[in-house]
Design a protein around this motif. Structure first.
Motif, PDB file in Angstrom:
ATOM      1  N   VAL A  70       0.695  -1.177   0.069  1.00  0.00           N
ATOM      2  CA  VAL A  70       0.148   0.047  -0.117  1.00  0.00           C
ATOM      3  C   VAL A  70       1.089   1.287  -0.065  1.00  0.00           C
ATOM      4  O   VAL A  70       0.255   2.317  -0.059  1.00  0.00           O
ATOM      5  CB  VAL A  70      -0.936   0.050   1.378  1.00  0.00           C
ATOM      6  N   LEU A  83       0.530   4.325  -3.792  1.00  0.00           N
ATOM      7  CA  LEU A  83      -1.068   4.979  -3.362  1.00  0.00           C
ATOM      8  C   LEU A  83      -0.751   6.023  -2.464  1.00  0.00           C
ATOM      9  O   LEU A  83      -0.098   5.963  -1.318  1.00  0.00           O
ATOM     10  CB  LEU A  83      -1.419   4.024  -2.561  1.00  0.00           C
ATOM     11  N   PRO A  84      -1.355   7.177  -2.984  1.00  0.00           N
ATOM     12  CA  PRO A  84      -1.219   8.456  -2.148  1.00  0.00           C
ATOM     13  C   PRO A  84      -1.986   8.166  -0.779  1.00  0.00           C
ATOM     14  O   PRO A  84      -2.800   7.753  -0.805  1.00  0.00           O
ATOM     15  CB  PRO A  84      -2.045   9.577  -2.892  1.00  0.00           C
ATOM     16  N   VAL A  85      -1.346   8.765   0.162  1.00  0.00           N
ATOM     17  CA  VAL A  85      -1.512   8.330   1.670  1.00  0.00           C
ATOM     18  C   VAL A  85      -3.118   8.670   1.936  1.00  0.00           C
ATOM     19  O   VAL A  85      -3.936   8.195   2.592  1.00  0.00           O
ATOM     20  CB  VAL A  85      -0.639   8.949   2.725  1.00  0.00           C
ATOM     21  N   GLN A  86      -3.450   9.699   1.196  1.00  0.00           N
ATOM     22  CA  GLN A  86      -4.977  10.506   1.371  1.00  0.00           C
ATOM     23  C   GLN A  86      -6.005   9.443   0.923  1.00  0.00           C
ATOM     24  O   GLN A  86      -7.000   9.044   1.560  1.00  0.00           O
ATOM     25  CB  GLN A  86      -5.123  11.683   0.528  1.00  0.00           C
ATOM     26  N   MET A 126      -5.136   6.068   0.651  1.00  0.00           N
ATOM     27  CA  MET A 126      -4.943   5.058   1.731  1.00  0.00           C
ATOM     28  C   MET A 126      -6.092   4.853   2.836  1.00  0.00           C
ATOM     29  O   MET A 126      -6.646   4.022   3.330  1.00  0.00           O
ATOM     30  CB  MET A 126      -3.599   4.691   1.946  1.00  0.00           C
ATOM     31  N   VAL A 127      -5.975   6.199   3.393  1.00  0.00           N
ATOM     32  CA  VAL A 127      -6.887   6.260   4.570  1.00  0.00           C
ATOM     33  C   VAL A 127      -8.376   6.156   4.323  1.00  0.00           C
ATOM     34  O   VAL A 127      -9.345   5.932   5.147  1.00  0.00           O
ATOM     35  CB  VAL A 127      -6.530   7.453   5.594  1.00  0.00           C
ATOM     36  N   PHE A 142      -9.150   2.442   2.629  1.00  0.00           N
ATOM     37  CA  PHE A 142      -8.617   1.138   3.065  1.00  0.00           C
ATOM     38  C   PHE A 142      -8.833   0.841   4.704  1.00  0.00           C
ATOM     39  O   PHE A 142      -8.888   2.116   5.129  1.00  0.00           O
ATOM     40  CB  PHE A 142      -7.174   0.898   2.978  1.00  0.00           C
ATOM     41  N   THR A 143      -9.138  -0.487   5.013  1.00  0.00           N
ATOM     42  CA  THR A 143      -9.033  -0.544   6.618  1.00  0.00           C
ATOM     43  C   THR A 143      -7.930  -1.333   6.981  1.00  0.00           C
ATOM     44  O   THR A 143      -7.416  -2.043   6.154  1.00  0.00           O
ATOM     45  CB  THR A 143     -10.401  -1.058   6.920  1.00  0.00           C
TER      46      THR A 143
END
Lengths: 278, 125
Positions: free
Chosen positions: A159, A163-166, A168-169, A172-173
């Motif tokens: 991940v 995948l930009p962190v924004q 990802m959150v 995704f869980t």
């Protein structure tokens, strides 16, 4: 491994998957067959070849899958996804405004990162595709990778690649040490096991086909066959996306590269007779 | 316009992590300075704002998140691209970091590929 054994395996792979294995890829064969040999309780490469020669179908299938499985990551190479967001999606929203239907095929879906990247873009643009019927079909030769794609579970390492962190959150869980794509993204993609050498009948037609980083493993005749059959599934205004190291040029004239959009190919417009000039 | 070398401040209380990060980022053509906690980093930023900050979370004196909140209040403190690099990998931490103004987030352990990918996403390489 003897040259004759290498040839035997190479021919089997070519026949089953179209993969062209040159002798400089012996290291790849050795590194990927190890886990398959262990799974089948075999001591090493020589034992694997002996079993393959005895027509062990399950082993042949596993060897083929192991050799054709390629790494993938979210938003790989970035540009093909920028093209989707800024070029192809706006064009399709206009062109399909009457039917409000969009079909996308990820022809080498692997562990799902490519179709899920497209699904995330579409979710980010949900206001634009409200009331649309959007289908993303992911196919791959390997059942193993498709099982992983369907599960939508990724390692921390996976991940973090592309995948930009924004996103990802948002999508995704966290499940123990893994990251799971949320159901509303997962449900946007349907997966099917499919060999690109086999018939495409039953897939239906598409507006956009992503076929990235897979043609490079095939010889020219196989590439041409695949591209020409894909062309039959695309309307005149459809798009084909190839990998950065792949091209339609010199392979077939059913597609032509779209100027200014790296990796994007389209059908030569009837109004452009020069497109067929060599 | 010339190709100016970008300056990255590596903020981590582990000397080993700073050394590894320095090596990777120097290979990516960054000029590196180091700080071992948030307070030292804040003083350094008041002297000269870096282009990028690779930031640990748990540090003595001032944590990474406290540093980031303080940084974004400073004159020019909105300019550095801040990439957290921490063992804190729960969504609640990542969300806090984004809300405090982090541009990207790396979960340790990291390697060259992840740093390069995250810095590329943040437009730094």
């Amino acid at each position: 491994m003897t040259p004759a054994d290498f040839d035997f395996v190479a021919q089997m792979l070519k026949r089953r998957s179209g993969l062209v294995l040159s002798t400089d890829k012996l290291y790849l064969l050795e590194s990927r067959i190890g886990p398959v040999a262990r799974k089948h309780g075999l001591g090493g490469l020589d034992a694997v070849v002996a079993k393959l020669k005895a027509n062990d179908e399950a082993l042949a299938r596993d060897v083929t899958e192991a050799m054709t499985t390629n790494e993938s990551f979210f938003f790989r190479d970035k540009t093909p996804f920028d093209h989707f967001e800024k070029l192809m999606l706006p064009a399709m929203l206009k062109a399909r405004a009457a039917t409000k239907r969009l079909r996308i095929w990820c022809a080498a879906a692997s562990t799902g990162q490519e179709p899920y990247s497209l699904a995330m873009i579409l979710r980010e643009k949900s206001a634009l595709v409200k009331d649309w019927r959007v289908e993303i079909i992911g196919t791959d030769l390997s059942n193993d990778v498709l099982s992983r794609a369907k599960a939508g579970l990724y390692t921390q390492f996976e991940v973090q690649r592309g995948l930009p962190v924004q996103l990802m959150v948002k999508y995704f869980t966290k499940e123990r040490e893994q990251w799971k794509i949320k159901d509303d993204i997962r449900s946007m993609v349907q997966y099917r096991q499919m060999n690109l050498l086999d018939s495409y009948v039953g897939l239906g037609t598409f507006d956009i086909i992503y076929c990235r980083n897979v043609l490079i493993y095939f010889d020219e005749a196989t590439k041409r066959g695949i591209l020409e059959r894909m062309a039959q599934l695309l309307p005149e205004d459809g798009y084909l996306l190839l990998g950065a190291a792949e091209t339609v040029v010199g392979i077939t004239n059913v597609f032509t590269p779209l100027a200014g959009a790296q990796g994007v190919s389209v059908k030569p417009a009837k109004a452009q007779p020069k497109a067929n000039v060599a | 316009m010339g190709l100016a070398v970008k300056h990255c401040l590596v903020v981590d209380d582990s000397r080993v992590v700073r050394k590894v990060a320095r090596k990777i980022l120097e290979e990516l053509k960054f000029e590196i300075s180091e700080a071992e906690d948030g307070l030292i980093a804040l003083t350094a930023c008041r002297g000269a704002m870096p282009d990028a900050i690779l930031l640990d979370w748990n540090m003595p004196n001032m944590s990474g998140i406290e540093f980031l909140r303080a940084l974004r209040q400073e004159d020019g403190g909105d300019r550095p691209v801040v990439v957290f690099c921490t063992t804190e990998n729960d969504i609640s931490f990542i969300t806090q970091a984004i809300e405090a103004g982090a541009n990207e987030y790396i979960m340790k352990p990291f390697d060259r590929e992840i740093i390069e990918a995250k810095f590329a996403e943040a437009g730094l390489v």
